[in-house]
Design a protein around this motif. Structure first.
Motif, PDB file in Angstrom:
ATOM      1  N   LEU A   1     -33.494 -30.128  45.589  1.00 52.72           N
ATOM      2  CA  LEU A   1     -33.107 -29.525  43.943  1.00 52.72           C
ATOM      3  C   LEU A   1     -34.953 -29.173  44.053  1.00 52.72           C
ATOM      4  CD1 LEU A   1     -32.295 -30.351  41.815  1.00 52.72           C
ATOM      5  CD2 LEU A   1     -33.193 -32.751  42.106  1.00 52.72           C
TER       6      LEU A   1
ATOM      7  N   VAL B   1     -35.565 -27.126  41.036  1.00 52.49           N
ATOM      8  CA  VAL B   1     -35.876 -27.611  39.473  1.00 52.49           C
ATOM      9  C   VAL B   1     -35.916 -26.956  38.244  1.00 52.49           C
ATOM     10  CG1 VAL B   1     -38.052 -27.716  40.143  1.00 52.49           C
ATOM     11  CG2 VAL B   1     -37.427 -29.768  38.588  1.00 52.49           C
TER      12      VAL B   1
ATOM     13  N   THR C   1     -29.450 -25.357  36.703  1.00 54.67           N
ATOM     14  CA  THR C   1     -30.094 -26.465  36.808  1.00 54.67           C
ATOM     15  C   THR C   1     -30.628 -27.775  35.845  1.00 54.67           C
ATOM     16  OG1 THR C   1     -30.414 -25.769  39.162  1.00 54.67           O
ATOM     17  CG2 THR C   1     -30.312 -28.417  38.110  1.00 54.67           C
TER      18      THR C   1
ATOM     19  N   ILE D   1     -30.659 -31.613  34.880  1.00 54.66           N
ATOM     20  CA  ILE D   1     -31.682 -33.379  35.607  1.00 54.66           C
ATOM     21  C   ILE D   1     -31.620 -34.048  34.644  1.00 54.66           C
ATOM     22  CG2 ILE D   1     -33.149 -34.546  36.373  1.00 54.66           C
ATOM     23  CD1 ILE D   1     -34.506 -31.713  37.656  1.00 54.66           C
TER      24      ILE D   1
ATOM     25  N   ASP E   1     -31.458 -37.991  33.941  1.00 53.60           N
ATOM     26  CA  ASP E   1     -32.176 -39.502  34.400  1.00 53.60           C
ATOM     27  C   ASP E   1     -31.055 -40.822  33.796  1.00 53.60           C
ATOM     28  OD1 ASP E   1     -32.629 -42.049  34.520  1.00 53.60           O
ATOM     29  OD2 ASP E   1     -35.033 -41.252  34.214  1.00 53.60           O
TER      30      ASP E   1
ATOM     31  N   LEU F   1     -38.088 -37.261  36.529  1.00 53.21           N
ATOM     32  CA  LEU F   1     -38.254 -35.880  37.172  1.00 53.21           C
ATOM     33  C   LEU F   1     -38.475 -34.818  35.866  1.00 53.21           C
ATOM     34  CD1 LEU F   1     -36.863 -37.849  39.280  1.00 53.21           C
ATOM     35  CD2 LEU F   1     -35.766 -35.721  40.186  1.00 53.21           C
TER      36      LEU F   1
ATOM     37  N   ALA G   1     -35.747 -33.719  32.799  1.00 45.92           N
ATOM     38  CA  ALA G   1     -34.980 -34.655  33.096  1.00 45.92           C
ATOM     39  C   ALA G   1     -34.452 -35.355  31.760  1.00 45.92           C
ATOM     40  CB  ALA G   1     -34.969 -36.092  33.997  1.00 45.92           C
TER      41      ALA G   1
ATOM     42  N   TYR H   1     -24.989 -30.070  36.728  1.00 48.23           N
ATOM     43  CA  TYR H   1     -26.120 -31.288  36.435  1.00 48.23           C
ATOM     44  C   TYR H   1     -26.808 -32.039  37.502  1.00 48.23           C
ATOM     45  CZ  TYR H   1     -25.456 -30.136  31.662  1.00 48.23           C
ATOM     46  OH  TYR H   1     -25.171 -29.546  30.692  1.00 48.23           O
ATOM     47  N   ILE H   2     -27.586 -32.562  37.577  1.00 43.20           N
ATOM     48  CA  ILE H   2     -27.865 -33.558  38.861  1.00 43.20           C
ATOM     49  C   ILE H   2     -28.198 -34.753  38.536  1.00 43.20           C
ATOM     50  CG2 ILE H   2     -29.212 -33.887  40.897  1.00 43.20           C
ATOM     51  CD1 ILE H   2     -27.681 -31.023  41.256  1.00 43.20           C
TER      52      ILE H   2
ATOM     53  N   TYR I   1     -30.093 -38.502  38.623  1.00 47.48           N
ATOM     54  CA  TYR I   1     -30.384 -39.243  39.705  1.00 47.48           C
ATOM     55  C   TYR I   1     -30.199 -40.935  38.904  1.00 47.48           C
ATOM     56  CZ  TYR I   1     -34.610 -39.132  37.351  1.00 47.48           C
ATOM     57  OH  TYR I   1     -35.718 -39.067  36.037  1.00 47.48           O
TER      58      TYR I   1
ATOM     59  N   LEU J   1     -28.049 -36.707  42.759  1.00 46.46           N
ATOM     60  CA  LEU J   1     -29.091 -36.357  44.157  1.00 46.46           C
ATOM     61  C   LEU J   1     -29.073 -37.816  44.468  1.00 46.46           C
ATOM     62  CD1 LEU J   1     -32.042 -35.587  44.808  1.00 46.46           C
ATOM     63  CD2 LEU J   1     -33.364 -36.852  42.913  1.00 46.46           C
TER      64      LEU J   1
ATOM     65  N   TRP K   1     -37.005 -38.572  45.884  1.00 41.57           N
ATOM     66  CA  TRP K   1     -38.042 -37.454  45.022  1.00 41.57           C
ATOM     67  C   TRP K   1     -39.578 -37.184  45.085  1.00 41.57           C
ATOM     68  CZ3 TRP K   1     -37.140 -32.632  43.016  1.00 41.57           C
ATOM     69  CH2 TRP K   1     -37.979 -31.697  42.158  1.00 41.57           C
TER      70      TRP K   1
END
Length: 286
Positions: A15, A19, A24, A26, A28, A49, A52, A93-94, A96, A122, A129
């Motif tokens: 990532l 980033v 990408t 992110i 949360d 992040l 995010a 989409y990532i 975490y 993640l 991270w």
């Protein structure tokens, strides 16, 4: 989209190289259990992040109130919520969470349930991270303009209480309860007032905590396969994941996707629903 191009898990190092990629996005997906006194929105403003977007699993949920408090939204509700968040269809989409791995799996499962494949978790979450030297930011998030997320179709990876009840007679699927053992075979009224102790009759116990490290990273595949084998299970077993409220069951669903390329179903109401109903049987192993 090929599953090879959209793995269910990505590493912090992976990532870090992406980033700033516009493709990408992110998310949360942090939440906290009731009674902790902790606020997920406040946590998001304190540490997250870069870039995010806060994804509240208590808000992206079925509109009809009642126990349990958090249920899978309908396709129309999900599309409305993602449009409100300003999410664009087609991005990678990532997701975490601040725990390492807890509620992020629930976010991943919801996307997959609504037919969206470009979603990854993640591995190790915010702790991984941070340990990888990734930047942590704070302050209010940026307000994003509304989008038009299309209404999808529900996938096959969800079960309701009627299906679990009928399965008691057929045994077609194996209910795997991922709660800690003291909850699987004991009192959970401190977390769910009015909910009986015990578990669904015939359920197999495999704590989701045993699938990951203390930081929240998934164990290597071969170790997860060995844990399943200890319970008489394999990656091909017809598993339905259950937990306390439908959140950590998604960790097992994610683990099965890692092993076999497809999630296992989740009993969305889980013990909060089943144990709260006097008309459904429970079991205690002592």
């Amino acid at each position: 989209m090929s599953r090879d191009r959209t793995p269910p898990l990505v590493s912090a190092d992976w990532l870090r190289t992406r980033v700033d990629d516009p493709d990408t996005v992110i998310l949360d997906g942090t939440t906290f259990t009731p009674g902790t006194g902790l606020s997920a929105p406040e946590n998001y403003e304190a540490q997250r992040l870069p870039g995010a977007i806060f994804f509240d699993i208590n808000a992206v949920a079925r509109r009809v109130p009642g126990p349990p408090h958090r249920m899978l939204p309908t396709p129309a509700e999900f599309a409305e919520d993602l449009s409100r968040l300003g999410l664009e269809h087609g991005r990678h989409y990532i997701v975490y969470d601040s725990h390492g791995l807890y509620s992020a799996a629930r976010v991943w499962w919801m996307f997959r349930m609504h037919g969206y494949e470009r979603i990854s978790v993640l591995d190790g979450g915010l702790p991984a991270w941070r340990d990888a030297g990734g930047e942590i930011v704070s302050g209010p998030g940026r307000v994003r303009p509304r989008t038009a997320w299309p209404v999808g179709r529900l996938g096959p990876w969800v079960r309701d209480w009627r299906e679990i009840r009928d399965n008691l007679a057929t045994g077609a699927e194996i209910v795997v309860d991922v709660r800690p053992y003291e909850q699987f075979n004991g009192d959970t009224s401190h977390s769910y007032p009015g909910v009986r102790p015990g578990h669904i009759p015939g359920a197999v116990h495999l704590s989701q905590r045993d699938l990951r490290t203390a930081r929240g990273d998934f164990l290597p595949k071969e170790r997860i396969v060995a844990l399943l084998a200890q319970k008489g299970l394999s990656a091909d077993s017809p598993i339905v994941a259950s937990c306390g409220s439908g959140v950590t069951a998604c960790i097992l669903s994610l683990a099965m996707d890692v092993l076999r390329g497809e999630p296992c179903p989740v009993y969305d109401g889980s013990w909060e629903e089943w144990g709260g109903r006097a008309d459904l049987p429970n079991e205690l192993d002592f």
